[in-house]
Design an enzyme around this catalytic site. Structure first.
Site, PDB file in Angstrom:
ATOM      1  N   GLY A 308       0.809  -1.218   0.000  1.00 27.50           N
ATOM      2  CA  GLY A 308       0.000   0.000   0.000  1.00 27.50           C
ATOM      3  C   GLY A 308       0.836   1.259   0.000  1.00 27.50           C
ATOM      4  O   GLY A 308       0.538   2.223  -0.693  1.00 27.50           O
ATOM      5  N   ALA A 309       1.924   1.248   0.779  1.00 25.73           N
ATOM      6  CA  ALA A 309       2.784   2.423   0.898  1.00 25.73           C
ATOM      7  C   ALA A 309       4.050   2.018   1.639  1.00 25.73           C
ATOM      8  O   ALA A 309       4.155   0.919   2.177  1.00 25.73           O
ATOM      9  CB  ALA A 309       2.061   3.548   1.637  1.00 25.73           C
ATOM     10  N   MET A 310       5.030   2.942   1.669  1.00 26.97           N
ATOM     11  CA  MET A 310       6.306   2.667   2.327  1.00 26.97           C
ATOM     12  C   MET A 310       6.830   3.937   2.967  1.00 26.97           C
ATOM     13  O   MET A 310       6.828   5.002   2.361  1.00 26.97           O
ATOM     14  CB  MET A 310       7.307   2.114   1.302  1.00 26.97           C
ATOM     15  CG  MET A 310       8.705   1.877   1.842  1.00 26.97           C
ATOM     16  SD  MET A 310       8.685   0.696   3.222  1.00 26.97           S
ATOM     17  CE  MET A 310      10.142   1.246   4.113  1.00 26.97           C
ATOM     18  N   GLU A 345       1.809   6.082   7.357  1.00 29.75           N
ATOM     19  CA  GLU A 345       3.197   6.293   6.926  1.00 29.75           C
ATOM     20  C   GLU A 345       3.866   7.438   7.686  1.00 29.75           C
ATOM     21  O   GLU A 345       5.060   7.382   7.974  1.00 29.75           O
ATOM     22  CB  GLU A 345       3.250   6.558   5.413  1.00 29.75           C
ATOM     23  CG  GLU A 345       2.683   5.427   4.564  1.00 29.75           C
ATOM     24  CD  GLU A 345       3.193   4.054   4.956  1.00 29.75           C
ATOM     25  OE1 GLU A 345       4.384   3.916   5.277  1.00 29.75           O
ATOM     26  OE2 GLU A 345       2.391   3.100   4.952  1.00 29.75           O
TER      27      GLU A 345
END
Length: 937
Positions: A308-310, A345
């Site tokens: 999904g994200a980092m 995040e």
């Protein structure tokens, strides 16, 4: 002989770091050149520590090759002639080491390079020993291909409105892929500073963790961007991107420049993310009492992205669906998702980046905290999103996974890259968040917040373990607090604080929380209430394994939790509290009561069963006046009842009786919870082709919930909660072929098609429902596919993909799967979700599974073992099965690929899911059939 002597000298060392680094009298593997490789463990030795990386990267987006050079400053903890570090798919072209003599650096000769690919390690051997406390500089030049997948330094593409394909290069290093971009000490405890330079051509720009400080113009239209030196951080947080993206920017009240980068034609979809990032970043600075330590924070929507994200420090990267918000095509749930992912995040900039888990076995310290902080941050910055309502769903999901025997402890052993990747799961994220929520409720908000501030300050720019967190929560006093005269909590004061709530209890936070992090599973609290005496006992809760099953007793051995119980009674809404530390206990109330309800507002991570007439009383109360319980308690009761059915503790007819009051329910969250179980049972019947029960259950749902369905408007009006209820109800109604719903959806779809896809005709909240109904015709399906190809909205593409997967034409479903496998029209990043979507369609469940079996080798080429995508494919493609024949087919397949999947948990989860489904049907089908017939009007 010289090399062999160095190795023998190396073997004699018995230096240990964290108990992981010592070796004596062990054999060594063979390097690629046939010589002994001087290290035989997956974890690196601890006698060389990196201090600073000077990194130059030059990607060529035409040849898809990149060249790199890195100069690593190291210190020597124990004298050695060997440096071992990580490298994967990098061709080392030269290497040298220098030692610092005053202000000069002198080269040491006779550097030998060895490589051992199974451990993704390289070793540098020297003729002269490296001495303790001296500075050395290891210089390495190398060349590599840009990765084809989603890890390391990889290529990505996007299409412009006029059909041009453009390339970019981006990084994703977590957990173990920094070694694919540069040789490094690729473990979270080896923190260092980084100075990064990127070479690029004139039509691209470069981003990295820190701001750009200067650009040099080189020959041949090349430019070299220099970035400021980073703070001390782990390798997996390093990031760089070369692209032609554009951005929108603003500055926070504390002077942090926040920018959102996207492909040029999607710049208008970046504004909401920028607003959310500013608000949430400012909130975190206040909540943690620690300023964000970098001068900028970039958020980048990468067109090809597996997760999904980092949280790369200062350069967070996202799937487009996790960052971009398009008012025309993004629904209420899309907006909530984008906000929460940004909250997640940005929380990592403190939990994970500033303070990092020491090793991957405690990844929950990163992910569980970030998941929980999503709710705290979004509730504070966007209260209208009512985000805390959805914490219930997060904990329900965690319980679903944790009630299986194939679950694992939150803190679990993980050594190799595959095992480490599998740690990024529901247990680390969702269960981690839920036990933190329980702990916050137990300690109170003030103590919890002070404790995590103390934890962050004490371990800044360092690493931490489970016990470090418990110690900080038990003693929030720092030296600064004492000297400044601030109020803070010591360990004894925390106990006194909780003493207010837990009379006659003394507790140790570490002792309590270790029962939640070091053992798997979830407790079942069994309540027997008799006037003012409440007998309670705990067992391990297991779905699909009943108390009379032979294996049940052995699965209970050794399990005991310290459970912070909360309860209300018929005579008092004041919350009672009791810490259950034994297998059984008794609570004596001050007066007789008619009923008791445990786990108030579901602030605890446990399931409750009411013995005797307990459930009968609750069902009667809900029918008489459901507002006696809060909406969270009502959702909790519905959830517990159906979970108890799956565990053989409660009959299905009693759980269904409990849902009958729902026609009077006013809470959207509770309605969705109850309808979700009924819809799930309906879909199980439909997939098994039990037509009489399927038809009867469809009629029951439409009769029982007709009023609330008919109240829904085909619009984007109302609160976020109203809008999400509308989307779910209309989707279900059309799926059940409710004529008014299908008719309206067809009408909107026809007008949309006639207008050539003018989206203003269809409200975004009902877009997916309209598309799904429209996809049932050949013309509609084909039109949607063409629309998918040209859409500039990833939110719309996601809705189209779901709609395409819902059609009943097997040939079209097969084509959809093939398009996702090809990766041109439908990106490879979406392949696992396409397989899952097709598998949930009764017309596609066996198609999807056959597709997985046929293409297994190709799938492993696209996604690494242990990755989220492979887990989704394994578990998702089999989750709908409920027959013994299907179970045998799945077992046979996993046996045939045993060598590949033996270290994965996913096949065990898949098999156990099917076994649970089989037992559910065997136990409940007759009861279900009888109950529906009795309750149909």
């Amino acid at each position: 002989m010289l090399l062999l002597l160095h190795i023998l000298n190396f073997v004699g060392i018995n230096y240990a770091l964290n108990g992981e680094r010592s070796i004596e009298n062990t054999s060594f593997p063979i390097a690629t050149n046939g010589q002994p490789f001087p290290w035989n463990k997956l974890r690196l030795p601890g006698w060389i520590l990196p201090v600073h990386y000077d990194l130059l990267i030059h990607p060529n987006l035409t040849s898809l090759i990149f060249m790199g050079s890195v100069k690593i400053e190291v210190t020597v903890v124990h004298e050695t002639s060997t440096i071992v570090l990580h490298s994967k798919h990098l061709e080392i072209t030269s290497a040298a080491i220098e030692e610092e003599n005053g202000k000069t650096q002198a080269a040491l000769k006779q550097t030998k390079v060895l490589e051992y690919p199974p451990h993704e390690q390289i070793a540098f051997l020297y003729a002269e020993p490296l001495l303790v406390d001296k500075k050395y500089f290891l210089s390495i030049n190398y060349i590599a291909n840009l990765s084809d997948g989603f890890y390391g330094f990889y290529k990505s593409t996007y299409k412009t409105k006029d059909g041009q394909t453009r390339l970019l290069a981006s990084t994703h290093f977590e957990p173990t892929s920094a070694r694919m971009a540069f040789p490094c000490f690729d473990e979270p405890s080896f923190k260092a500073n980084y100075t990064i330079k990127i070479r690029r051509d004139g039509q691209h720009s470069a981003l990295s963790n820190m701001p750009k400080v200067k650009t040099l113009k080189l020959d041949n239209n090349l430019f070299e961007d220099h970035f400021a030196e980073s703070v001390k951080m782990s390798t997996y947080l390093v990031a760089f991107i070369v692209s032609d993206f554009q951005s929108v920017s603003r500055t926070t009240s504390s002077g942090i420049k926040v920018s959102v980068y996207v492909t040029p034609e999607k710049l208008n979809q970046a504004h909401y993310a920028l607003e959310a990032a500013i608000k949430i970043l400012e909130f975190y600075e206040q909540y943690f009492g620690i300023y964000y330590p970098l001068p900028k924070q970039d958020l980048v929507a990468v067109p090809d992205f597996q997760s999904g994200a980092m949280e790369n420090w200062g350069l967070t990267t996202y799937r487009e669906t996790s960052l971009l918000y398009d008012p025309e095509t993004s629904s209420a749930s899309d907006k909530l998702w984008v906000t929460m992912v940004i909250g997640h995040e940005l929380a990592h900039q403190w939990f994970g980046n500033l303070v990092t888990m020491e090793w991957w076995n405690d990844i929950w310290l990163n992910e569980g905290f970030a998941r929980y902080m999503e709710f705290i941050s979004v509730d504070a910055t966007y209260p209208e999103l009512q985000v805390n309502d959805y914490l219930l769903g997060t904990c329900f999901a965690a319980m679903g996974r944790d009630s299986m025997n194939s679950s694992r402890p939150i803190s679990s052993k993980a050594e190799n890259p595959t095992q480490i990747k599998e740690m990024f799961d529901t247990v680390s994220y969702d269960k981690g968040a839920c036990i933190l929520h329980m702990l916050r409720n137990f300690l109170t908000e003030e103590v919890f917040q002070n404790g995590i501030i103390h934890y962050l300050k004490k371990h800044s720019y360092s690493n931490a373990k489970n016990n470090d967190l418990w110690t900080s929560l038990a003693n929030t006093c720092s030296e600064e607090d004492f000297t400044s005269g601030k109020f803070c909590y010591s360990k004894s004061q925390v106990a006194k604080n909780a003493h207010i709530y837990y009379v006659d209890e003394r507790f140790d936070i570490a002792e309590i929380m270790n029962t939640w992090t070091l053992q798997k599973g979830i407790p079942l609290i069994i309540v027997e209430q008799n006037q003012k005496r409440i007998k309670i006992r705990q067992e391990r809760f297991l779905k699909g394994i009943f108390p009379h099953d032979p294996q049940w007793a052995s699965m209970q051995i050794g399990f005991l939790w310290h459970v912070p119980l909360t309860y209300i009674t018929s005579h008092s809404k004041t919350i009672g509290r009791h810490l259950l530390k034994n297998h059984s206990d008794t609570i004596e109330l001050e007066e007789d009561v008619n009923w008791v309800k445990f786990n108030v507002d579901m602030n605890g991570y446990y399931i409750v069963h009411y013995e005797g007439n307990g459930w009968d009383t609750i069902i009667k109360l809900l029918n008489q006046n459901h507002t006696l319980f809060s909406y969270k308690d009502r959702a909790n009761l519905i959830h517990n009842a159906f979970q108890l059915v799956s565990a053989g503790r409660l009959s299905l007819d009693r759980a269904l009786d409990l849902t009958q009051y729902l026609q009077h329910e006013s809470s959207n969250i509770v309605l969705l919870q109850g309808l979700g179980y009924l819809a799930g049972i309906y879909r199980m019947m439909e997939r098994r082709n039990i037509s009489d029960v399927t038809e009867s259950l469809k009629r029951y749902i439409l009769q029982h919930f007709k009023l609330v369905i008919d109240r829904q408007t085909w619009s984007d009006e109302g609160s976020i909660s109203d809008r999400m209820l509308r989307s779910a109800l209309l989707e279900l109604a059309c799926d059940l072929q409710y004529p008014p719903c299908v008719q309206k959806a067809n009408e909107l779809f026809s007008k949309w098609m006639e207008s050539g896809g003018n989206l203003t005709n269809v409200p975004s909240d009902v877009l997916e429902t309209v598309y799904s109904v429209g996809s049932k015709t050949a013309d509609g399906w084909n039109f949607l596919l063409e629309r998918y190809k040209v859409s500039m909205s990833s939110a719309e593409q996601g809705k189209i993909c779901s709609a395409l997967a819902s059609c009943k034409d097997g040939a079209k479903l097969t084509r959809l799967l093939e398009l996702a496998m090809e990766g041109h029209i439908i990106k490879t990043q979406d392949l696992s979700s396409v397989i899952y979507s097709v598998s949930t369609n009764p017309a596609g469940q066996h198609l999807a599974w056959k597709f997985v079996k046929k293409n297994w080798s190709k799938l492993l080429e696209k996604f690494p073992l242990g990755s989220f995508s492979i887990r989704t494919i394994i578990i998702g493609a089999t989750a709908q099965f409920s027959s013994k024949q299907e179970l045998e087919e799945v077992k046979l397949f996993f046996e045939s690929v045993k060598e590949e999947v033996s270290q994965l948990r996913a096949p065990q989860i898949a098999v156990e899911n099917i076994e649970k489904n089989i037992k559910w049907l065997e136990r409940n089908l007759v009861t279900l059939t009888k109950w529906i017939l009795e309750n149909l009007k």
